[in-house]
Design an enzyme around this catalytic site. Structure first.
Site, PDB file in Angstrom:
ATOM      1  N   GLY A  68       0.780  -1.137   0.134  1.00 10.25           N
ATOM      2  CA  GLY A  68      -0.153  -0.078  -0.079  1.00 10.25           C
ATOM      3  C   GLY A  68       0.918   1.385   0.179  1.00 10.25           C
ATOM      4  O   GLY A  68       1.388   1.685   1.087  1.00 10.25           O
ATOM      5  N   THR A  69       1.160   1.873  -1.282  1.00 10.17           N
ATOM      6  CA  THR A  69       1.886   2.838  -1.238  1.00 10.17           C
ATOM      7  C   THR A  69       2.160   3.452  -2.604  1.00 10.17           C
ATOM      8  O   THR A  69       1.425   2.737  -3.650  1.00 10.17           O
ATOM      9  CB  THR A  69       3.453   2.594  -0.881  1.00 10.17           C
ATOM     10  OG1 THR A  69       4.207   3.657  -0.622  1.00 10.17           O
ATOM     11  CG2 THR A  69       4.104   1.718  -1.728  1.00 10.17           C
ATOM     12  N   THR A  70       2.525   4.566  -2.853  1.00  7.54           N
ATOM     13  CA  THR A  70       2.751   5.078  -4.442  1.00  7.54           C
ATOM     14  C   THR A  70       4.253   5.475  -4.454  1.00  7.54           C
ATOM     15  O   THR A  70       4.646   6.492  -3.718  1.00  7.54           O
ATOM     16  CB  THR A  70       1.796   6.225  -4.665  1.00  7.54           C
ATOM     17  OG1 THR A  70       0.570   5.584  -4.509  1.00  7.54           O
ATOM     18  CG2 THR A  70       1.921   6.320  -6.076  1.00  7.54           C
TER      19      THR A  70
END
Lengths: 271, 204
Positions: free
Chosen positions: A54-56
């Protein structure tokens, strides 16, 4: 074969008689848990660490060098555990790594990579190339393949051949490229990045593109948010360009205009 | 992620002095992806009765439509609006009818009853009522909301102070939840007026 250079020696807990020398001569290994169901225990730990990524994070090469950007949210399922995680890791003054997946895995192995790069410099009297550094990391991660490490990283740097960018992950994959985005918010970031990318951009244009791409990903993806950090890697090393709170960026890109009021109620005069 | 966390939601209702406030977030998502940032979660049944439905969005829309239907029939037969206590019992029994195939919704009901006394309650997905004198919460951010409300709530607040309190509680709680937020919607209801406000929140 597993890479054990980062590990201490852990002699077995079951003592085979009084053997003082056993402590020092035991081969380097990870301590294993004392459980009856080792396989089940390992499966559960893998499941605990695995979800999302869960990240960008994103990075791209352009005329002036490499631009690297990331958000700063850490999530545990639906709960936001931190707004301010450093996802761009400084391996050494001219190389950066990005963090996606398990935070502990990324932090540990990036630091380990930094150590290896320094050892290479001392042994060979020259800096290691980005190609070499990414290969070192990829080989380590390949040796731990299937054991539940969760790492989706980009190694960005500037060496003698110019700017370099590699994508390395915990499945053992290693790709050379010009444009990458990693994490649950990457589809949204790719949309903005791909449509706005030109090789001949100035540093300001590139940093604005990177910031915009992270902002759009944090808007659409629930697991990305917090602060959009942008770093630039040039011939003299990396430099942090900006760290903007994404909540404020939204109103910067979409200013609130007061809507036209058809009829306004007037407060009745007092009694 | 469970079915209750599929769309994401945050709801809170608070009691003040002869008034109540009910607030919700505005996000509609499909797991981690945000689809809409202007989703209506709170609906009016009549001028002094509001219901907010958290949980699966499709079930909350269907349940709302059925409740409006039942309330309109009640209005035709009884020639008056339903009291909040009666309405809460109606919602509870409609949910229990589906005990073995429930609506995946947690309603939050807020209204002004006899003598304009504020009434709030919440329910689980199969109709267990929880009446409270101070505040009720529901949704994916409910644990954060409990903490925020517990520390910020004071009894007998006037309408303006109640609005400030409920807004701060909502915004600070959804900032700790991936699945809710993207703005806020607050209704503050007194015996004479209903004030609807949109909150500017973090859009991440």
């Amino acid at each position: 074969m597993l890479d054990t250079t980062a590990l201490e020696s852990f002699p077995s807990l079951i003592s085979h008689g009084i053997n003082v020398a056993g402590e020092i001569s035991a081969p380097p290994s990870f301590q294993l848990p004392n459980s009856n169901d080792f396989d089940g225990f390992v499966k559960e730990t893998i499941q605990m660490v695995k979800p999302a990524k869960g990240t960008t994070t994103l990075a791209f090469i352009f005329k002036e060098g490499v631009m690297v950007a990331a958000d700063s949210r850490a999530s545990m399922g639906g709960y936001i555990s931190s707004h301010s995680v450093k996802k761009i890791i400084e391996i050494n003054p001219y190389m950066l790594g990005t963090m996606a997946g398990g935070a502990a895995d990324c932090q540990f192995w990036h630091r380990n990579l930094g150590i290896k790069c320094r050892l290479h410099e001392l042994a060979n009297k020259r800096r290691i190339s980005v190609t070499g550094a990414s290969k070192l990391l990829a080989n380590i991660l390949y040796s731990y393949r299937g054991m539940g490490l969760s790492v989706g990283t980009m190694i960005a740097g500037w060496d003698e051949t110019g700017p370099g960018l590699y994508y390395v992950d915990s499945e053992g994959g290693r790709l050379k490229g010009n444009r990458f985005s990693v994490g649950s918010g990457s589809p949204y970031a790719y949309g903005v990045l791909d449509s706005g990318y030109k090789y001949d951009m100035s540093v300001e244009e590139a940093s604005e593109l990177a910031r915009r791409a992270i902002y759009h990903a944090t808007f659409r993806d629930g697991a990305s948010g917090g602060v959009a950090s942008v770093y630039y890697v040039g011939p003299t090393g990396w430099k942090k360009l900006s760290g903007d709170d994404v909540g404020e960026l939204h109103y910067h890109y979409n200013p609130v205009t007061p809507s036209t009021v058809e009829q306004e109620m007037v407060e009745a005069a007092g009694p | 992620m469970s079915i209750f966390e599929y769309n994401g939601s945050a709801l809170v209702a608070m009691v003040g002095k002869n008034c109540f406030a009910i607030a919700s977030d505005r996000r509609l998502g499909v797991q981690l992806q945000t689809i809409a940032t202007d989703f209506q979660r709170i609906s009016k049944i009549h001028d002094k009765l509001f219901i907010g439905l958290s949980g699966l969005a499709t079930d909350s829309q269907t349940l709302y439509q059925r409740l409006v239907f039942r309330h309109k029939l009640y209005q035709l037969r009884e020639e008056c609006d339903m009291k909040p206590e009666t309405f809460a019992s109606l919602v509870s029994s409609m949910q229990y009818e589906k005990r073995f195939g429930p609506y995946f919704c947690q309603p939050v009901i807020a209204g002004l009853g006899d003598d304009d006394k504020p009434f709030i309650c919440t329910m689980d997905a199969i109709g267990a009522k929880e009446l409270a004198k101070d505040f009720v919460v529901a949704g994916t951010a409910s644990e954060s909301l409990y903490g925020a409300c517990e520390s910020m709530f004071k009894p007998d607040m006037e309408a303006e102070e109640l609005f400030e309190t409920i807004s701060q509680a909502l915004l600070s709680s959804v900032d700790r939840d991936c699945l809710s937020g993207w703005g806020g919607h607050v209704y503050v209801v007194t015996p004479t007026e209903v004030k609807e406000r949109i909150l500017k929140g973090r859009m991440d």
